[in-house]
Design a protein around this motif. Structure first.
Motif, mmCIF file in Angstrom:
data_model
loop_
_atom_site.group_PDB
_atom_site.id
_atom_site.type_symbol
_atom_site.label_atom_id
_atom_site.label_comp_id
_atom_site.label_asym_id
_atom_site.label_seq_id
_atom_site.Cartn_x
_atom_site.Cartn_y
_atom_site.Cartn_z
ATOM 1 N N PHE A 11 34.758 44.551 47.098
ATOM 2 C CA PHE A 11 34.929 43.355 47.915
ATOM 3 C C PHE A 11 35.749 43.703 49.146
ATOM 4 N N SER A 12 35.385 43.124 50.281
ATOM 5 C CA SER A 12 36.163 43.308 51.498
ATOM 6 C C SER A 12 36.181 42.003 52.279
ATOM 7 N N GLU B 183 34.116 36.750 50.043
ATOM 8 C CA GLU B 183 34.225 38.068 50.663
ATOM 9 C C GLU B 183 32.859 38.748 50.715
ATOM 10 N N GLU C 68 39.139 40.536 46.951
ATOM 11 C CA GLU C 68 38.650 39.284 46.382
ATOM 12 C C GLU C 68 39.803 38.320 46.166
ATOM 13 N N ALA D 14 29.350 37.506 52.464
ATOM 14 C CA ALA D 14 30.196 36.432 51.958
ATOM 15 C C ALA D 14 29.420 35.124 51.904
#
Length: 107
Positions: A101-102, A50, A105, A82
């Protein structure tokens, strides 16, 4: 779901679990947590699937993302795409970091 959190409370929960990282939020679009590395400690993390953003709450260290190196300290905002290899090193003062996180996660 808690909408209002305080870093000190989250950090106490993390320490009570005896872990470097404590996840504090998880929704499909993102997850977030508290990550703390001791002075002179080692950063064991590996690349993630991510995108990731760090906000340094306290401490001082250096960070490597790929071939780039930079000093980080309280107030630093760091983006790691990422799959990028990255790590904190030369930790001069306990490093306290919020991590986002995107998308969320994957474990």
């Amino acid at each position: 779901m808690d909408h209002y959190l305080h870093f000190d409370d989250l950090n106490r929960r993390r320490a009570a679990n005896g872990k470097l990282y404590l996840e504090v939020l998880r929704v499909p679009a993102m997850s977030a947590g508290v990550y703390v590395l001791p002075k002179d400690g080692e950063d064991p993390q590996k690349a993630h699937r991510e995108d990731e953003m760090y906000y340094v709450v306290g401490g001082r260290a250096r960070m490597q993302i790929g071939s780039e190196h930079a000093e980080v300290r309280a107030g630093s905002v760091i983006f790691v795409e990422a799959e990028a290899e990255h790590r904190f090193y030369d930790i001069q003062e306990e490093l306290q970091v919020l991590v986002f996180f995107s998308p969320a996660e994957q474990e």
